[in-house]
Scaffold this active site. Structure first.
Site, PDB file in Angstrom:
ATOM      1  N   LYS A  15      34.513 -34.749  36.536  1.00 34.99           N
ATOM      2  CA  LYS A  15      34.517 -34.586  37.101  1.00 34.99           C
ATOM      3  C   LYS A  15      35.654 -33.331  37.528  1.00 34.99           C
ATOM      4  O   LYS A  15      35.243 -32.746  38.740  1.00 34.99           O
ATOM      5  CB  LYS A  15      35.674 -36.352  38.147  1.00 34.99           C
ATOM      6  CG  LYS A  15      35.319 -36.494  38.961  1.00 34.99           C
ATOM      7  CD  LYS A  15      36.195 -37.678  39.526  1.00 34.99           C
ATOM      8  CE  LYS A  15      37.520 -38.005  38.124  1.00 34.99           C
ATOM      9  NZ  LYS A  15      38.108 -38.946  38.770  1.00 34.99           N
ATOM     10  N   ARG A  93      44.026 -43.762  45.696  1.00 33.17           N
ATOM     11  CA  ARG A  93      43.519 -44.601  44.727  1.00 33.17           C
ATOM     12  C   ARG A  93      43.356 -45.664  44.684  1.00 33.17           C
ATOM     13  O   ARG A  93      42.615 -46.600  43.886  1.00 33.17           O
ATOM     14  CB  ARG A  93      45.052 -44.002  43.674  1.00 33.17           C
ATOM     15  CG  ARG A  93      44.305 -44.193  42.061  1.00 33.17           C
ATOM     16  CD  ARG A  93      46.156 -43.927  41.271  1.00 33.17           C
ATOM     17  NE  ARG A  93      46.166 -42.422  41.510  1.00 33.17           N
ATOM     18  CZ  ARG A  93      45.489 -41.538  40.588  1.00 33.17           C
ATOM     19  NH1 ARG A  93      45.118 -42.019  39.397  1.00 33.17           N
ATOM     20  NH2 ARG A  93      46.337 -40.017  40.105  1.00 33.17           N
ATOM     21  N   ARG A 132      37.201 -36.883  19.702  1.00 32.41           N
ATOM     22  CA  ARG A 132      38.215 -36.399  19.220  1.00 32.41           C
ATOM     23  C   ARG A 132      39.029 -36.954  17.713  1.00 32.41           C
ATOM     24  O   ARG A 132      38.729 -37.998  18.215  1.00 32.41           O
ATOM     25  CB  ARG A 132      39.305 -35.971  20.224  1.00 32.41           C
ATOM     26  CG  ARG A 132      40.406 -35.850  20.806  1.00 32.41           C
ATOM     27  CD  ARG A 132      41.274 -34.451  21.481  1.00 32.41           C
ATOM     28  NE  ARG A 132      41.754 -35.888  22.410  1.00 32.41           N
ATOM     29  CZ  ARG A 132      42.426 -36.067  22.903  1.00 32.41           C
ATOM     30  NH1 ARG A 132      42.489 -34.751  23.704  1.00 32.41           N
ATOM     31  NH2 ARG A 132      42.922 -36.604  23.929  1.00 32.41           N
ATOM     32  N   ARG A 165      42.993 -40.720  17.225  1.00 33.64           N
ATOM     33  CA  ARG A 165      44.164 -41.275  17.876  1.00 33.64           C
ATOM     34  C   ARG A 165      43.886 -42.855  19.056  1.00 33.64           C
ATOM     35  O   ARG A 165      42.510 -42.803  18.825  1.00 33.64           O
ATOM     36  CB  ARG A 165      44.711 -40.435  18.877  1.00 33.64           C
ATOM     37  CG  ARG A 165      45.419 -38.606  18.380  1.00 33.64           C
ATOM     38  CD  ARG A 165      45.876 -37.993  19.916  1.00 33.64           C
ATOM     39  NE  ARG A 165      45.489 -38.653  20.884  1.00 33.64           N
ATOM     40  CZ  ARG A 165      46.365 -38.257  22.230  1.00 33.64           C
ATOM     41  NH1 ARG A 165      46.756 -37.733  22.316  1.00 33.64           N
ATOM     42  NH2 ARG A 165      44.896 -38.171  23.594  1.00 33.64           N
ATOM     43  N   ARG A 176      39.951 -48.810  29.535  1.00 25.77           N
ATOM     44  CA  ARG A 176      40.450 -48.241  30.340  1.00 25.77           C
ATOM     45  C   ARG A 176      39.052 -47.820  31.225  1.00 25.77           C
ATOM     46  O   ARG A 176      39.525 -47.707  32.866  1.00 25.77           O
ATOM     47  CB  ARG A 176      40.740 -46.695  29.983  1.00 25.77           C
ATOM     48  CG  ARG A 176      41.989 -45.910  30.611  1.00 25.77           C
ATOM     49  CD  ARG A 176      42.362 -44.434  29.774  1.00 25.77           C
ATOM     50  NE  ARG A 176      41.419 -43.523  29.042  1.00 25.77           N
ATOM     51  CZ  ARG A 176      41.306 -42.992  28.632  1.00 25.77           C
ATOM     52  NH1 ARG A 176      42.235 -43.108  27.629  1.00 25.77           N
ATOM     53  NH2 ARG A 176      40.482 -42.224  27.996  1.00 25.77           N
TER      54      ARG A 176
END
Ligand SMILES: [Zn+2]
Length: 221
Positions: A15, A93, A132, A165, A176
């Protein structure tokens, strides 16, 4: 011509990249409510002081205050030359914020023109976001898709193990995503019913994703 757009799409759908490219091409300004709040706090105004109290108390800034700041920002922008419109980031939101944005735009003599929904498969998002890895010793960051280490799982500099992480682990990303879907579904339906929503397949390289968004915008010009 002034256009007002919203981009919807899960984290990792690209996005930000698309909004930036489109903003530059059509002279549209990205309006992030987070940035507006930070700028107001930094200005040291009365409202800024009030905001910093709210934030320091760990509370959320209310819709009425966010609305006021948005309206002020839009009025300012609209009076400047060469203003192509706004791309809203992080607002609305929630469902109650959607009619609020329409009211604010109406008050400055504008309207919401398009809501672009970038669709992306869960597998793709997990692949992108879980790429990552960080060195356990020197903390150098690698991306296994774009900047992989020379030897898998080991740091180029010191040969120490690369670790993930918590935020970058597939299970965290999936949680999420589920949260995003749950929160955004009512917004998607709201705009679909209004005939403002256009979706495209974002499971493509960034260049193609940008082109798909531009095609939707060209349809409005
Ligand atoms: Zn290292």
């Amino acid at each position: 011509m002034v256009l007002n757009l919203i981009f919807l799409g899960p984290p990792g759908a690209g996005k930000g990249t698309v909004a930036q490219a489109v903003g530059e091409k059509y002279k549209m300004v990205q309006i992030s409510t987070g940035d507006l709040i930070r700028a107001e706090v930094a200005s040291g105004s009365d409202l800024g002081k009030k905001l910093s109290e709210i934030i320091n108390a760990g509370q959320l800034v209310g819709d009425d205050i966010v609305g006021e700041m948005l309206e002020k920002k839009l009025k300012n922008l609209s009076s400047s030359d060469n203003y192509g419109g706004a791309i809203f980031d992080g607002f609305p939101r929630t469902l109650p914020q959607a009619p609020m944005l329409e009211k604010i735009l109406g008050d400055v003599g504008q309207k919401l023109d398009l809501v672009i929904n970038i669709e992306s498969s869960e597998e793709n998002i997990v692949k992108r976001l879980s790429a990552r890895w960080t060195c356990s010793k020197c903390k150098k960051v690698y991306n296994t898709l774009t900047i992989p280490p020379k030897e898998e799982g080991k740091c180029d500099i010191d040969g120490e193990a690369l670790i993930q992480r918590e935020d970058d682990k597939p299970e965290t990303i999936r949680a999420r995503l589920a949260q995003y879907t749950e929160k955004t579904a009512p917004l998607i339906n709201f705009y679909k019913e209004k005939g403002l929503l256009k979706s495209y397949d974002g499971n493509v390289p960034p260049k193609e994703s940008i082109e798909a968004a531009e095609k939707l915008i060209e349809g409005l010009l």
